[in-house]
Design an enzyme around this catalytic site. Structure first.
Site, PDB file in Angstrom:
ATOM      1  N   SER A 251       0.824  -1.203   0.000  1.00 22.00           N
ATOM      2  CA  SER A 251       0.000   0.000   0.000  1.00 22.00           C
ATOM      3  C   SER A 251       0.866   1.264   0.000  1.00 22.00           C
ATOM      4  O   SER A 251       1.943   1.305   0.591  1.00 22.00           O
ATOM      5  CB  SER A 251      -0.878   0.009   1.243  1.00 22.00           C
ATOM      6  OG  SER A 251      -1.452   1.284   1.403  1.00 22.00           O
ATOM      7  N   LEU A 252       0.355   2.300  -0.668  1.00 15.63           N
ATOM      8  CA  LEU A 252       1.049   3.589  -0.679  1.00 15.63           C
ATOM      9  C   LEU A 252       0.647   4.440   0.526  1.00 15.63           C
ATOM     10  O   LEU A 252       1.253   5.478   0.781  1.00 15.63           O
ATOM     11  CB  LEU A 252       0.665   4.348  -1.948  1.00 15.63           C
ATOM     12  CG  LEU A 252       1.260   3.829  -3.246  1.00 15.63           C
ATOM     13  CD1 LEU A 252       0.652   4.558  -4.437  1.00 15.63           C
ATOM     14  CD2 LEU A 252       2.757   4.057  -3.211  1.00 15.63           C
ATOM     15  N   THR A 303      -9.195  -1.707   4.024  1.00 18.43           N
ATOM     16  CA  THR A 303      -9.215  -2.211   2.652  1.00 18.43           C
ATOM     17  C   THR A 303      -9.586  -3.684   2.641  1.00 18.43           C
ATOM     18  O   THR A 303      -9.960  -4.250   3.677  1.00 18.43           O
ATOM     19  CB  THR A 303      -7.869  -1.909   1.943  1.00 18.43           C
ATOM     20  OG1 THR A 303      -8.000  -2.242   0.561  1.00 18.43           O
ATOM     21  CG2 THR A 303      -6.711  -2.690   2.539  1.00 18.43           C
ATOM     22  N   LYS A 307     -13.787  -4.211   4.346  1.00 22.76           N
ATOM     23  CA  LYS A 307     -14.662  -3.036   4.242  1.00 22.76           C
ATOM     24  C   LYS A 307     -16.086  -3.323   4.742  1.00 22.76           C
ATOM     25  O   LYS A 307     -16.715  -2.461   5.354  1.00 22.76           O
ATOM     26  CB  LYS A 307     -14.696  -2.510   2.806  1.00 22.76           C
ATOM     27  CG  LYS A 307     -13.379  -1.859   2.381  1.00 22.76           C
ATOM     28  CD  LYS A 307     -13.486  -1.244   0.989  1.00 22.76           C
ATOM     29  CE  LYS A 307     -12.123  -0.766   0.522  1.00 22.76           C
ATOM     30  NZ  LYS A 307     -12.161  -0.153  -0.787  1.00 22.76           N
ATOM     31  N   ASN A 332     -14.610   2.433   4.306  1.00 18.11           N
ATOM     32  CA  ASN A 332     -13.155   2.373   4.093  1.00 18.11           C
ATOM     33  C   ASN A 332     -12.414   3.301   5.046  1.00 18.11           C
ATOM     34  O   ASN A 332     -11.200   3.416   4.983  1.00 18.11           O
ATOM     35  CB  ASN A 332     -12.793   2.678   2.625  1.00 18.11           C
ATOM     36  CG  ASN A 332     -12.801   4.155   2.325  1.00 18.11           C
ATOM     37  OD1 ASN A 332     -13.511   4.920   2.968  1.00 18.11           O
ATOM     38  ND2 ASN A 332     -12.016   4.573   1.346  1.00 18.11           N
ATOM     39  N   ASP A 348     -14.157   6.229  -1.062  1.00 16.99           N
ATOM     40  CA  ASP A 348     -13.912   5.705  -2.419  1.00 16.99           C
ATOM     41  C   ASP A 348     -14.885   6.339  -3.400  1.00 16.99           C
ATOM     42  O   ASP A 348     -14.519   6.694  -4.524  1.00 16.99           O
ATOM     43  CB  ASP A 348     -14.128   4.186  -2.463  1.00 16.99           C
ATOM     44  CG  ASP A 348     -12.971   3.423  -1.843  1.00 16.99           C
ATOM     45  OD1 ASP A 348     -11.839   3.940  -1.840  1.00 16.99           O
ATOM     46  OD2 ASP A 348     -13.206   2.298  -1.342  1.00 16.99           O
ATOM     47  N   GLY A 379     -16.361  -4.504  -5.058  1.00 17.61           N
ATOM     48  CA  GLY A 379     -16.381  -3.382  -4.125  1.00 17.61           C
ATOM     49  C   GLY A 379     -16.256  -2.026  -4.802  1.00 17.61           C
ATOM     50  O   GLY A 379     -17.018  -1.102  -4.502  1.00 17.61           O
ATOM     51  N   ARG A 400     -18.499 -10.436 -15.317  1.00 16.64           N
ATOM     52  CA  ARG A 400     -18.239 -11.829 -15.688  1.00 16.64           C
ATOM     53  C   ARG A 400     -19.281 -12.733 -15.048  1.00 16.64           C
ATOM     54  O   ARG A 400     -19.886 -13.564 -15.693  1.00 16.64           O
ATOM     55  CB  ARG A 400     -16.812 -12.195 -15.231  1.00 16.64           C
ATOM     56  CG  ARG A 400     -16.453 -13.635 -15.464  1.00 16.64           C
ATOM     57  CD  ARG A 400     -15.033 -13.888 -15.051  1.00 16.64           C
ATOM     58  NE  ARG A 400     -14.817 -13.651 -13.605  1.00 16.64           N
ATOM     59  CZ  ARG A 400     -13.650 -13.796 -12.996  1.00 16.64           C
ATOM     60  NH1 ARG A 400     -12.580 -14.145 -13.687  1.00 16.64           N
ATOM     61  NH2 ARG A 400     -13.534 -13.569 -11.700  1.00 16.64           N
TER      62      ARG A 400
HETATM   63  P1  NAP Z   1     -13.462  -7.140  -6.034  1.00 15.08           P
HETATM   64  O1  NAP Z   1     -14.527  -6.743  -5.097  1.00 15.08           O
HETATM   65  O2  NAP Z   1     -12.697  -8.380  -5.812  1.00 15.08           O
HETATM   66  O3  NAP Z   1     -14.123  -7.240  -7.515  1.00 15.08           O
HETATM   67  C1  NAP Z   1     -13.371  -7.662  -8.612  1.00 15.08           C
HETATM   68  C2  NAP Z   1     -14.168  -7.494  -9.885  1.00 15.08           C
HETATM   69  O4  NAP Z   1     -13.302  -7.810 -10.977  1.00 15.08           O
HETATM   70  C3  NAP Z   1     -15.355  -8.431  -9.969  1.00 15.08           C
HETATM   71  O5  NAP Z   1     -16.392  -7.811 -10.688  1.00 15.08           O
HETATM   72  C4  NAP Z   1     -14.790  -9.603 -10.785  1.00 15.08           C
HETATM   73  O6  NAP Z   1     -15.742 -10.325 -11.500  1.00 15.08           O
HETATM   74  C5  NAP Z   1     -13.888  -8.869 -11.741  1.00 15.08           C
HETATM   75  N1  NAP Z   1     -12.820  -9.694 -12.276  1.00 15.08           N
HETATM   76  C6  NAP Z   1     -11.690 -10.068 -11.643  1.00 15.08           C
HETATM   77  N2  NAP Z   1     -10.930 -10.813 -12.463  1.00 15.08           N
HETATM   78  C7  NAP Z   1     -11.605 -10.908 -13.632  1.00 15.08           C
HETATM   79  C8  NAP Z   1     -11.326 -11.564 -14.859  1.00 15.08           C
HETATM   80  N3  NAP Z   1     -10.196 -12.244 -15.045  1.00 15.08           N
HETATM   81  N4  NAP Z   1     -12.221 -11.459 -15.854  1.00 15.08           N
HETATM   82  C9  NAP Z   1     -13.359 -10.757 -15.688  1.00 15.08           C
HETATM   83  N5  NAP Z   1     -13.685 -10.122 -14.534  1.00 15.08           N
HETATM   84  C10 NAP Z   1     -12.805 -10.207 -13.516  1.00 15.08           C
HETATM   85  O7  NAP Z   1     -12.364  -5.984  -6.186  1.00 15.08           O
HETATM   86  P2  NAP Z   1     -12.570  -4.396  -6.030  1.00 15.08           P
HETATM   87  O8  NAP Z   1     -12.296  -3.977  -4.644  1.00 15.08           O
HETATM   88  O9  NAP Z   1     -13.844  -4.015  -6.649  1.00 15.08           O
HETATM   89  O10 NAP Z   1     -11.365  -3.861  -6.918  1.00 15.08           O
HETATM   90  C11 NAP Z   1     -11.416  -3.894  -8.319  1.00 15.08           C
HETATM   91  C12 NAP Z   1     -10.362  -2.996  -8.894  1.00 15.08           C
HETATM   92  O11 NAP Z   1     -10.595  -1.657  -8.491  1.00 15.08           O
HETATM   93  C13 NAP Z   1      -8.949  -3.329  -8.418  1.00 15.08           C
HETATM   94  O12 NAP Z   1      -8.095  -3.384  -9.513  1.00 15.08           O
HETATM   95  C14 NAP Z   1      -8.556  -2.174  -7.521  1.00 15.08           C
HETATM   96  O13 NAP Z   1      -7.169  -1.874  -7.622  1.00 15.08           O
HETATM   97  C15 NAP Z   1      -9.386  -1.051  -8.061  1.00 15.08           C
HETATM   98  N6  NAP Z   1      -9.672  -0.046  -7.018  1.00 15.08           N
HETATM   99  C16 NAP Z   1      -9.125   1.193  -7.202  1.00 15.08           C
HETATM  100  C17 NAP Z   1      -9.358   2.182  -6.275  1.00 15.08           C
HETATM  101  C18 NAP Z   1      -8.759   3.541  -6.498  1.00 15.08           C
HETATM  102  O14 NAP Z   1      -8.745   4.351  -5.568  1.00 15.08           O
HETATM  103  N7  NAP Z   1      -8.311   3.827  -7.696  1.00 15.08           N
HETATM  104  C19 NAP Z   1     -10.124   1.926  -5.121  1.00 15.08           C
HETATM  105  C20 NAP Z   1     -10.678   0.640  -4.972  1.00 15.08           C
HETATM  106  C21 NAP Z   1     -10.421  -0.336  -5.933  1.00 15.08           C
HETATM  107  P3  NAP Z   1     -16.537 -11.564 -10.826  1.00 15.08           P
HETATM  108  O15 NAP Z   1     -17.672 -10.948 -10.041  1.00 15.08           O
HETATM  109  O16 NAP Z   1     -17.016 -12.345 -11.992  1.00 15.08           O
HETATM  110  O17 NAP Z   1     -15.561 -12.285  -9.983  1.00 15.08           O
END
Ligand code: NAP
Length: 520
Positions: A251-252, A303, A307, A332, A348, A379, A400
């Site tokens: 984490s940063l 995180t 959450k 968060n 977020d 999330g 997906r």
């Molecule tokens: P999460 O709750 O685990 O959700 C992951 C999502 O990605 C689900 O919809 C999942 O689909 C999909 N997914 C994962 N691998 C896949 C694949 N190979 N093919 C198709 N769909 C796939 O994770 P999250 O917390 O939402 O985080 C998701 C992304 O958001 C991360 O990359 C994270 O770094 C980013 N994020 C960024 C910030 C920011 O401040 N910029 C803040 C939070 C999160 P399924 O439902 O089918 O498993």
């Protein structure tokens, strides 16, 4: 009791190697060096004495240790020989000699060490015990037996934390003891005990030169102690903040918060709290922290995977939960009030909405005339769908796992479709909330490049790498782009404001985030 010393444990097979590392440790800020003589190939009294003198020339306190294998050492020399080396170290001016308590209870060892110490009155004895398998059966009892056998010794108790929740009994002992004592928890779960030893009033803590040079698992590099965690600034009053998650290592946030504390002259530290497990472990951790007012916890970033646990906790035991985290189903940010009661927030969503509107130069309310395709239903997608729905933007969720898209769509009254159909979307804003394209699988994109055109905007929540395949495809087609770093920076600013109560410099946070992402 004095200030907690920052010690670096030095090992090497030759005196030359020891010499180099001692100089490096002192350069990096060590106040004491522990010379692990058990690592030397075939040491004799003269070699040890020369080493001790060399270390003393560097004007640091010197601890001589000759650990046996049973307690994590590197050799199995007979006790007699090890006591010879400790005696030689004392004669040469070592400030401390470390002897395993289990050896010290044997009369001949005790007699020889006492005699050597009486000839070198400035030196002190450290009586140590280690458990590499887990916490001691009874930490306090062990401590009592050590100080009963030798009241003038510094008891050193080192055990492995199987979980971060194992750290607290050690911190309690440091905090409650009325004499010099060293307690540290080893392993990744014990990481924070090494930093908090200073706040709790430990006699010293151990750091390492680089992670690969650690002489015990979980040691923090001395450079991180000094620069990241601001060792010299820590004291009993230091307020405690941190990130609760699993994993937390990359984490940063520690770099961001601690740099802001330094710049603003705030007496606080921000640590990564690796809380493995689910809701129950999360709750136990928070109870441990909240029931110890002397830890001065001010609040936490939360995180994956905690959450939703943070939301449950704030509901059950807090005094305030914003309405937005309720609808997102995730907290968060947990702020700890002066009364020790927590409040739950989510930054977020605001971070994402600000990133989108500010980067694209549109008013938030203008979003209600637009159509958005949200890719993913986890999330991040929840936070973004909540924000978009709030302003009346028309959203289709592509995922997906279609059932997850459907259930999220039902909650926020929007449409759902399988991820494969995202290529046909007519939406003007496409938002990637899947982890596709994230380091190290940087070739992936959740949609085909043909979906983009000059009338579209693409927002990727993934921020490592900065320019994902999704954003590069969009850019090539003339679409406008918003990087995940913009969301991350804005949510960090909003969270800092909530937790710390002052306005951080966005530029400082931006420089840290881009500095890191541009070099990875
Ligand atoms: P999460 O709750 O685990 O959700 C992951 C999502 O990605 C689900 O919809 C999942 O689909 C999909 N997914 C994962 N691998 C896949 C694949 N190979 N093919 C198709 N769909 C796939 O994770 P999250 O917390 O939402 O985080 C998701 C992304 O958001 C991360 O990359 C994270 O770094 C980013 N994020 C960024 C910030 C920011 O401040 N910029 C803040 C939070 C999160 P399924 O439902 O089918 O498993």
């Amino acid at each position: 009791m004095g200030m907690t010393m920052l010690a670096v444990s030095i090992s090497g097979q030759t005196s030359e190697r020891f010499g180099e590392r001692i100089r490096q440790a002192v350069r990096e800020g060590a106040q004491a060096v522990e010379l692990r003589m058990d690592y030397l190939r075939e040491p004799n009294a003269a070699e040890v004495a020369a080493l001790i003198r060399r270390a003393r020339e560097q004007k640091v306190s010197v601890i001589a240790t000759c650990r046996d294998r049973a307690q994590g050492g590197a050799s199995d020399w007979p006790t007699e020989q090890r006591i010879d080396l400790l005696e030689a170290a004392l004669e040469a001016g070592a400030d401390f000699v470390d002897c395993e308590f289990s050896h010290y209870v044997r009369q001949p060892v005790q007699t020889r060490l006492k005699a050597a110490l009486s000839r070198n009155r400035k030196a002190r004895l450290i009586l140590s015990a280690h458990d590499f398998s887990g916490p001691f059966e009874d930490l306090n009892e062990l401590y009592e037996s050590i100080v009963t056998v030798c009241p003038e010794a510094i008891a050193k108790l080192v055990y492995t934390a199987r979980h971060i929740n194992d750290c607290f009994e050690g911190l309690d002992l440091l905090h409650d003891a009325d004499r010099d004592v060293i307690v540290l928890a080893m392993g990744p779960a014990g990481h924070v005990s090494r930093v908090l030893a200073k706040k709790a009033g430990g006699f010293l803590t151990f750091a390492c030169l680089g992670e690969e040079e650690a002489t015990a698992p979980g040691q923090v590099p001395v450079r991180d102690m000094k620069e990241l965690y601001r060792w010299d600034r820590l004291d009993e009053q230091t307020e405690l903040y941190g990130l609760i998650g699993c994993p937390v290592g990359h984490s940063l946030s520690p770099a961001i918060y601690n740099a802001c504390f330094e710049a603003e002259g705030i007496n606080a530290v921000y640590l990564p709290f690796l809380v493995a497990g689910g809701g129950p472990e999360f709750e136990v951790f928070l109870h441990h922290v909240l029931r110890r007012p002397w830890l001065s916890a001010g609040g936490f970033s939360v995180t994956i995977p905690h959450k939703s646990h943070a939301l449950d906790f704030a509901h059950r035991e807090g005094n305030f939960v914003e309405t937005l985290p309720e609808s997102i189903g995730a907290v968060n940010t947990l702020k700890v009030g002066f009364n020790g009661i927590v409040s739950g927030y989510n930054t977020d969503c605001a971070g994402a909405m600000e990133a989108l509107t500010e980067t694209l130069g549109i008013e938030r309310h203008a979003l209600h005339t637009l159509q958005a395709a949200v890719l993913g239903a986890g999330g991040a997608a929840r936070a973004i769908v909540a924000g978009l729905s709030e302003v009346g933007c028309r959203v289709t969720i592509y995922n997906r796992t279609l059932s997850k898209a459907r259930s999220l769509a039902r909650e926020f009254r929007c449409a759902a479709a399988p991820l494969e159909e995202a290529g046909d979307t007519t939406a003007t804003i496409l938002i990637n909330c899947t982890s596709i394209g994230m380091h190290p699988n940087t070739d992936g994109s959740p949609v085909p490049p043909e979906v983009f055109g000059p009338d579209k905007a693409a927002f990727d929540t993934v921020y490592n790498p900065l320019r994902t395949r999704f954003l590069r495809d969009a850019e090539k087609a003339g679409a406008r782009t918003v990087s995940g770093a913009e969301m991350f920076i804005r949510q960090a600013v909003a969270q800092y404001r909530l937790l710390i109560g002052s306005e951080p410099s966005e530029k400082r946070i931006r420089d840290i985030v881009f500095g890191f992402l541009n070099t990875t």
